[in-house]
Scaffold this active site. Structure first.
Site, mmCIF file in Angstrom:
data_model
loop_
_atom_site.group_PDB
_atom_site.id
_atom_site.type_symbol
_atom_site.label_atom_id
_atom_site.label_comp_id
_atom_site.label_asym_id
_atom_site.label_seq_id
_atom_site.Cartn_x
_atom_site.Cartn_y
_atom_site.Cartn_z
ATOM 1 N N LYS A 184 0.851 -1.194 0.000
ATOM 2 C CA LYS A 184 0.000 0.000 0.000
ATOM 3 C C LYS A 184 0.884 1.239 0.000
ATOM 4 O O LYS A 184 1.468 1.606 1.024
ATOM 5 C CB LYS A 184 -0.922 0.054 1.219
ATOM 6 C CG LYS A 184 -1.963 1.154 1.040
ATOM 7 C CD LYS A 184 -2.414 1.784 2.327
ATOM 8 C CE LYS A 184 -1.773 3.088 2.668
ATOM 9 N NZ LYS A 184 -1.914 4.184 1.737
ATOM 10 N N GLY A 237 6.884 5.145 8.036
ATOM 11 C CA GLY A 237 5.988 6.296 8.156
ATOM 12 C C GLY A 237 6.170 6.964 9.497
ATOM 13 O O GLY A 237 7.243 6.861 10.118
ATOM 14 N N SER A 238 5.129 7.603 9.965
ATOM 15 C CA SER A 238 5.239 8.376 11.209
ATOM 16 C C SER A 238 5.214 7.454 12.427
ATOM 17 O O SER A 238 4.642 6.363 12.389
ATOM 18 C CB SER A 238 4.086 9.367 11.290
ATOM 19 O OG SER A 238 2.858 8.664 11.284
ATOM 20 N N THR A 239 5.810 7.930 13.501
ATOM 21 C CA THR A 239 5.808 7.166 14.756
ATOM 22 C C THR A 239 4.378 6.967 15.245
ATOM 23 O O THR A 239 4.019 5.897 15.739
ATOM 24 C CB THR A 239 6.672 7.914 15.799
ATOM 25 O OG1 THR A 239 8.022 7.926 15.301
ATOM 26 C CG2 THR A 239 6.654 7.234 17.153
ATOM 27 N N GLU A 240 3.545 7.981 15.053
ATOM 28 C CA GLU A 240 2.150 7.897 15.504
ATOM 29 C C GLU A 240 1.418 6.729 14.822
ATOM 30 O O GLU A 240 0.801 5.894 15.491
ATOM 31 C CB GLU A 240 1.486 9.226 15.136
ATOM 32 C CG GLU A 240 0.127 9.427 15.692
ATOM 33 C CD GLU A 240 -0.514 10.674 15.050
ATOM 34 O OE1 GLU A 240 0.203 11.521 14.482
ATOM 35 O OE2 GLU A 240 -1.755 10.756 15.120
ATOM 36 N N VAL A 241 1.512 6.649 13.493
ATOM 37 C CA VAL A 241 0.836 5.551 12.781
ATOM 38 C C VAL A 241 1.534 4.227 13.090
ATOM 39 O O VAL A 241 0.872 3.184 13.218
ATOM 40 C CB VAL A 241 0.765 5.836 11.256
ATOM 41 C CG1 VAL A 241 0.203 4.638 10.509
ATOM 42 C CG2 VAL A 241 -0.088 7.065 10.984
ATOM 43 N N GLY A 242 2.837 4.249 13.265
ATOM 44 C CA GLY A 242 3.571 3.023 13.632
ATOM 45 C C GLY A 242 3.006 2.399 14.902
ATOM 46 O O GLY A 242 2.844 1.178 14.998
ATOM 47 N N GLU A 259 9.981 1.565 10.355
ATOM 48 C CA GLU A 259 10.964 2.629 10.098
ATOM 49 C C GLU A 259 10.219 3.943 10.288
ATOM 50 O O GLU A 259 9.357 4.286 9.478
ATOM 51 C CB GLU A 259 11.495 2.535 8.662
ATOM 52 C CG GLU A 259 12.229 1.252 8.333
ATOM 53 C CD GLU A 259 13.532 1.086 9.090
ATOM 54 O OE1 GLU A 259 14.135 2.102 9.486
ATOM 55 O OE2 GLU A 259 13.929 -0.066 9.310
ATOM 56 N N CYS A 293 13.269 11.497 6.841
ATOM 57 C CA CYS A 293 13.418 10.947 8.202
ATOM 58 C C CYS A 293 14.825 11.215 8.721
ATOM 59 O O CYS A 293 15.037 11.359 9.912
ATOM 60 C CB CYS A 293 13.118 9.464 8.196
ATOM 61 S SG CYS A 293 14.121 8.537 7.027
ATOM 62 N N GLU A 391 9.938 16.403 15.307
ATOM 63 C CA GLU A 391 10.234 16.278 13.878
ATOM 64 C C GLU A 391 9.398 17.310 13.123
ATOM 65 O O GLU A 391 8.166 17.279 13.179
ATOM 66 C CB GLU A 391 9.872 14.858 13.416
ATOM 67 C CG GLU A 391 10.220 14.594 11.970
ATOM 68 C CD GLU A 391 9.814 13.194 11.511
ATOM 69 O OE1 GLU A 391 8.661 12.796 11.737
ATOM 70 O OE2 GLU A 391 10.663 12.506 10.915
HETATM 71 P P1 NAD Z 1 2.165 8.387 7.753
HETATM 72 O O1 NAD Z 1 2.492 7.594 8.962
HETATM 73 O O2 NAD Z 1 1.117 9.418 7.831
HETATM 74 O O3 NAD Z 1 1.710 7.404 6.558
HETATM 75 C C1 NAD Z 1 2.513 6.345 6.122
HETATM 76 C C2 NAD Z 1 1.640 5.313 5.432
HETATM 77 O O4 NAD Z 1 0.748 4.727 6.392
HETATM 78 C C3 NAD Z 1 0.755 5.873 4.326
HETATM 79 O O5 NAD Z 1 0.725 4.949 3.272
HETATM 80 C C4 NAD Z 1 -0.611 5.966 5.007
HETATM 81 O O6 NAD Z 1 -1.694 5.902 4.113
HETATM 82 C C5 NAD Z 1 -0.579 4.744 5.899
HETATM 83 N N1 NAD Z 1 -1.481 4.783 7.043
HETATM 84 C C6 NAD Z 1 -1.997 5.862 7.670
HETATM 85 N N2 NAD Z 1 -2.755 5.467 8.721
HETATM 86 C C7 NAD Z 1 -2.720 4.117 8.756
HETATM 87 C C8 NAD Z 1 -3.266 3.121 9.626
HETATM 88 N N3 NAD Z 1 -4.024 3.452 10.669
HETATM 89 N N4 NAD Z 1 -3.004 1.828 9.388
HETATM 90 C C9 NAD Z 1 -2.211 1.474 8.354
HETATM 91 N N5 NAD Z 1 -1.652 2.360 7.490
HETATM 92 C C10 NAD Z 1 -1.899 3.672 7.694
HETATM 93 O O7 NAD Z 1 3.552 8.977 7.259
HETATM 94 P P2 NAD Z 1 3.814 9.969 6.055
HETATM 95 O O8 NAD Z 1 3.260 11.295 6.424
HETATM 96 O O9 NAD Z 1 3.400 9.347 4.769
HETATM 97 O O10 NAD Z 1 5.437 10.019 6.039
HETATM 98 C C11 NAD Z 1 6.156 10.839 6.871
HETATM 99 C C12 NAD Z 1 6.695 10.082 8.081
HETATM 100 O O11 NAD Z 1 7.431 8.953 7.657
HETATM 101 C C13 NAD Z 1 7.674 10.912 8.884
HETATM 102 O O12 NAD Z 1 7.426 10.783 10.272
HETATM 103 C C14 NAD Z 1 9.034 10.301 8.543
HETATM 104 O O13 NAD Z 1 10.026 10.489 9.513
HETATM 105 C C15 NAD Z 1 8.678 8.883 8.351
HETATM 106 N N6 NAD Z 1 9.700 8.210 7.516
HETATM 107 C C16 NAD Z 1 10.590 7.350 8.107
HETATM 108 C C17 NAD Z 1 11.592 6.746 7.354
HETATM 109 C C18 NAD Z 1 12.577 5.784 7.969
HETATM 110 O O14 NAD Z 1 13.195 5.028 7.227
HETATM 111 N N7 NAD Z 1 12.745 5.768 9.283
HETATM 112 C C19 NAD Z 1 11.687 7.023 5.991
HETATM 113 C C20 NAD Z 1 10.775 7.908 5.425
HETATM 114 C C21 NAD Z 1 9.777 8.487 6.200
#
Ligand code: NAD
Length: 497
Positions: A184, A237-242, A259, A293, A391
């Site tokens: 996705k 993605g974000s720590t919050e969604v993680g 990540e 990131c 961040e």
């Molecule tokens: P995000 O967490 O908002 O979204 C990431 C993905 O998760 C998207 O595809 C989104 O549609 C999906 N998503 C959202 N809610 C979800 C849920 N409840 N369940 C499952 N999937 C869901 O992040 P973003 O805004 O797309 O990216 C920015 C963030 O990513 C920043 O915090 C950045 O630091 C982090 N990031 C980390 C790395 C790394 O390697 N550590 C690399 C790139 C980006």
């Protein structure tokens, strides 16, 4: 003449399920506007829970059939390597899609496509190095084998900032392991990931092994993380969604690899090579508009050289070209969307409100225009301020100062994140001490943001779980099965002792 331009009409994309491109069951689509131009550049299927379930079933059936995992490592290598070649051959087309969807500068997008292809090449070599282990040291009548088996169906969820690069840190490695996948991509930048379907088909990947579903976190991401038929989630993605993903993945205790975000410090000692570090700092904070990131967004500089560093970084930052991401000479393109733009402006305002000194950027003579934000630098930042800890994900640099190495470490570690960090010094003892004390998955000494497919990448603390890249990355996608074989088995008697 610039060969990269806006499209005449938006590119129409479809989901890729079981080897076939198809629309969503909903028959609905969603659109993406180029944040640098306000022009619609792509239309994608607005996928539902049912679309996602169909993709999961395809991946599960493909995995159970063993049509991919039963190939020899050498045969999987050939297909993964072919995909690398096709990515390279199509890199201009792929880079343009990413620039239009994300606002990143075209020259950088072109580099990223090469980088992504390089990871596919590396992953291809890993496919031939899965061997498990044997232990003949547990008794003369016992042989133990540690077999490596693919984990199964992997759900991959990716962000918008480096779309093809980030999926390339996951997918080819999972494929090398023999897994199948449902992907996705971010709803903001799904184009290049959706095209991976045709790239992999051309490379010879069997149907159903990789499935790609466009759409929003809810329902597509949520369906993946909650599915009983998905064995692992690899998320960037974000720590919050993680954190949400960890909760929903608990439904079947699927493995989770994360990540996440970062607030990465660079500590500068008085003996550092100042000429070498100025450009690295400027690159580190403005690369990908700071939407990275690994953004080097916190400079922690010794007070003896703070003024010189601040002045030189400010002067160098003034030369960073901001503007149309399709212009090959631009270094800072457009911010991904209005929400992120507003978030960055709010962070800048909070820095001002909390007493940091705005030396470059908003309100100091450079115009901000639409989704563009020019280099922004704060000095006199204190460790308790939000701009020192959170961040920002924008082109905003916070400069803090320190007196002693202990204080520098305390400031550097004063954040929930632990992704990456940098140390600038010519003294070996200082460098080694710092690399031991800084809480980060990667520490760069006298450089910033170097990376190689061979070297693991990932975060400590709330920056992640697990590691991507490097020779052990393949283990993330495999289970170890212990097989114990007794030779010349004699009957035992547990009951009678
Ligand atoms: P995000 O967490 O908002 O979204 C990431 C993905 O998760 C998207 O595809 C989104 O549609 C999906 N998503 C959202 N809610 C979800 C849920 N409840 N369940 C499952 N999937 C869901 O992040 P973003 O805004 O797309 O990216 C920015 C963030 O990513 C920043 O915090 C950045 O630091 C982090 N990031 C980390 C790395 C790394 O390697 N550590 C690399 C790139 C980006």
């Amino acid at each position: 003449m610039n060969q990269f331009s806006l499209p005449d009409k938006p590119h129409q994309y479809q989901n890729f399920i079981n080897g076939t491109y198809k629309t969503s069951i909903s028959n609905k689509t969603f659109e993406r506007e180029s944040p640098g131009h306000g022009v619609t550049v792509g239309k994608y299927p607005l996928s539902t829970k049912e679309d996602t379930e169909e993709a999961i079933t395809a991946a599960k059936v493909a995995f159970k059939s063993e049509k991919w995992s039963s190939l020899t490592g050498a045969d999987r290598e050939i297909i993964i390597r072919k995909a690398a070649g096709i990515i390279r051959a199509r890199k201009k087309e792929l880079a343009l899609i990413e620039t239009l969807e994300s606002g990143k500068p075209i020259s950088q997008a072109l580099d990223e496509m090469e980088w992504a292809a390089g990871i596919w090449d590396y992953a291809a070599t890993l496919a031939r190095h899965i061997a498990g282990d044997v232990n003949t040291n547990v008794g003369s009548d016992m042989t133990a084998m540690m077999q490596k088996v693919p984990i199964g169906v992997v759900g991959m969820i990716t962000p918008w900032n480096f779309p093809l690069l980030i999926i390339s840190q996951k997918l080819p490695i999972a494929l090398a392991a023999g897994c199948t996948a449902v992907i996705k991509p971010s709803e903001m930048t799904p184009g290049t990931t959706l095209l991976l379907g045709e790239i992999l088909k051309e490379a010879g990947l069997p149907n159903g092994v990789v499935n790609i579903v466009a759409g929003y976190g809810d329902p597509v991401g949520v369906t993946l993380t909650e599915s009983l038929d998905v064995d692992m989630i690899s998320f960037t993605g974000s720590t919050e969604v993680g954190k949400q993903i960890v909760k929903s993945a608990s439904v079947n205790l699927k493995k989770v690899e994360l990540e996440l975000g970062g607030k990465n410090p660079q500590i500068i000692f008085p003996d550092a090579d100042i000429d070498a570090l100025i450009d690295a700092i400027v690159f580190g904070v403005y690369f990908n508009m700071g939407e990275c990131c690994n953004s080097g967004s916190r400079i922690i500089v010794h007070e003896d050289i703070a003024e010189e560093i601040e002045n030189r970084v400010i002067e160098h930052s003034k030369d960073v070209k901001v503007g149309d991401p399709l212009d090959p000479s631009v270094k800072i393109g457009a911010i991904i969307n209005k929400n992120q733009y507003d978030k960055i402006i709010n962070c800048i305002n909070s820095g001002i409100a909390q007493g940091a000194e705005l030396k470059l950027g908003k309100d100091s003579g450079i115009d901000d225009n639409g989704f563009y934000i020019s280099p922004t630098i704060f000095t006199k930042v204190q460790p308790h301020m939000d701009i020192a800890k959170e961040e920002i994900f924008g082109p905003v640099l916070s400069i803090l100062t320190f007196k002693t190495a202990e204080e520098a470490i305390e400031i550097a570690n004063n954040t929930p994140y632990g992704l990456s960090a940098g140390v600038w010094t010519k003294d070996l003892d200082t460098a080694m001490l710092m690399t031991r004390k800084i809480e980060a998955g990667t520490v760069w000494v006298n450089n910033w943001m170097s990376g190689y497919p061979e070297i693991p990448f990932g975060g400590m603390k709330q920056s992640g779980l697990g590691r991507e890249l490097g020779p052990h990355s393949i283990d993330e996608y495999m289970e170890t099965k212990s097989v114990l074989i007794k030779m010349g088995a004699k009957p035992g008697n547990w009951v009678k002792g």
